[in-house]
Design an enzyme around this catalytic site. Sequence first.
Site, short mmCIF file in Angstrom:
data_model
loop_
_atom_site.label_atom_id
_atom_site.label_comp_id
_atom_site.label_asym_id
_atom_site.label_seq_id
_atom_site.Cartn_x
_atom_site.Cartn_y
_atom_site.Cartn_z
N ASP A 125 -40.45 -43.92 6.13
CA ASP A 125 -39.44 -43.04 5.54
C ASP A 125 -38.39 -42.69 6.60
O ASP A 125 -38.74 -42.29 7.71
CB ASP A 125 -40.10 -41.76 5.01
CG ASP A 125 -39.24 -41.10 3.94
OD1 ASP A 125 -38.39 -41.79 3.35
OD2 ASP A 125 -39.43 -39.89 3.69
N HIS A 132 -28.19 -34.03 4.36
CA HIS A 132 -29.54 -33.47 4.28
C HIS A 132 -29.99 -33.01 5.67
O HIS A 132 -30.49 -31.90 5.85
CB HIS A 132 -30.50 -34.52 3.72
CG HIS A 132 -31.95 -34.12 3.76
ND1 HIS A 132 -32.47 -33.17 2.92
CD2 HIS A 132 -32.97 -34.53 4.55
CE1 HIS A 132 -33.79 -33.03 3.17
NE2 HIS A 132 -34.09 -33.84 4.16
N GLU A 200 -34.81 -39.76 -3.22
CA GLU A 200 -34.61 -40.88 -2.28
C GLU A 200 -34.46 -42.18 -3.05
O GLU A 200 -34.80 -42.27 -4.23
CB GLU A 200 -35.82 -41.01 -1.33
CG GLU A 200 -36.11 -39.77 -0.52
CD GLU A 200 -37.03 -40.02 0.67
OE1 GLU A 200 -37.15 -41.20 1.09
OE2 GLU A 200 -37.61 -39.05 1.18
N GLN A 239 -45.66 -28.49 6.04
CA GLN A 239 -44.78 -29.22 6.95
C GLN A 239 -44.35 -28.34 8.12
O GLN A 239 -44.36 -28.76 9.28
CB GLN A 239 -43.55 -29.70 6.16
CG GLN A 239 -42.62 -30.62 6.90
CD GLN A 239 -41.45 -31.10 6.03
OE1 GLN A 239 -41.41 -30.82 4.83
NE2 GLN A 239 -40.52 -31.82 6.60
N THR A 358 -34.06 -38.13 2.01
CA THR A 358 -33.39 -37.39 0.94
C THR A 358 -31.90 -37.65 0.94
O THR A 358 -31.23 -37.48 1.97
CB THR A 358 -33.64 -35.88 1.14
OG1 THR A 358 -35.04 -35.69 1.31
CG2 THR A 358 -33.16 -35.08 -0.05
CA CA Z 1 -38.63 -37.97 2.80
#
Ligand code: CA
Length: 429
Positions: A125, A132, A200, A239, A358
């Site tokens: 990713d 973003h 995404e 996170q 994103t």
């Molecule tokens: Ca992501």
Amino acid sequence: MSTYLPDATHAAAARSWVASANAPACDFPLQNLPYGRWRRPGDSDWRLGAAIGDQLLDLAEAGLVPHGDMNRLMAWPLSERRRLRQALFEGLHEGSPRQADWAAALHPQASVELGVPCEIGDYTDFYASIHHATTVGRQFRPEQPLLPNYSWVPVGYHGRASSIVASGQPVRRPWGQTRPPEGGTRPRFGPCRRLDYELELGLFVGAPNALGEPVALGEAEAHLFGVALFNDWSARDLQAWEYQPLGPFLAKNFASSVSPWVVTMEALAPFRAPLQRPDTQPAPLPYLDSEDNQQQGALDIQLEVWLQTPAMRAAGHAGDRLSTSRAADAFWTPAQLLTHHTVNGCNLRSGDLLGTGTLSGPAPEQGGSLLELSAGGQQPLRLSNGEQRSFLEDGDTVVLRGFCERPGWRRIGLGECRGTVLPARTGSE
Ligand code: CA
């Protein structure tokens, strides 16, 4: 010279004998022809199909591809991919003599199970939207939202392929550790309280590269097979506690949803755009820079996020559109992501998935996640039925949509990527 150029299969006037493909707003007209995997209810083996209108054409029954292995198809050389697209276009075209045989190879999409498009070996990713990265960075570091490496490195991390699920499959709210309460030292353990989505694109790798052999920027697009919608579900509270110093881990790998139809790079040929690089940013290092990449390296795909709450569903309300953005506003192009990924000799395999990160637009209302739209939860979104959301609640359904529209060309779409939040498993904290 671009790897993918418009040809006769993109002619705007071309129509199919499959009537639903000719509806103006249809995502899957004759000019699109995306690939996916499907099976009948109760079957165990996947089959390969191409979407046409609200139907799919089984590639084996049509005599085009004798197996059900999408990864093998993705590994084909460009010439073979072009030949298949041409055969599909001609056979599904209005007046084709194939209609008599192929009508029996058509199946309504609504009557079958559509899966993850291929066996995804590895998943990476990225963080390709500077909008973003800036908005999220500002929440954590108001004085320096963008770290110095952002201008130079297509930042990414290795994700987990095992938890990538098909569109339509529900996603369970995860448990995990979160930051200790103010003044405390012991972390909380429990169900995620700040569950989010991320809008995404997923880029599927086509032809592989050998270990130790980087792919030059000019060759990168030949190694890309196509694009799908990708929702990288994220547990923001997990996170925030776990991400330092090695980056995302359990906040990201409990589920990611992918749409069933891979829109090929060939289909996207008329919808390319210049790279939008702010004037304040330096030119990339030479291995990530070329005239061609600057002029048409970006994908001109319009993106949307929709949210349907349980109350909306009960009232027969289709949901609110939370945001729109454009893939072409990304800071890095798909070719740059692939080239950077291989510059150290890392080998990518057919069916590997590269998430873009994103895809937020420049305006605040174009945030591709609730983290952005609700300013980290501080400004809840007011929905059209009076409800509010800072983050996702149980029963919420998130739908990503994408399409390409440009004067002179037939509109094509990516379909949708849909997922509904299930309550966390019961347990004790
Ligand atoms: Ca992501």
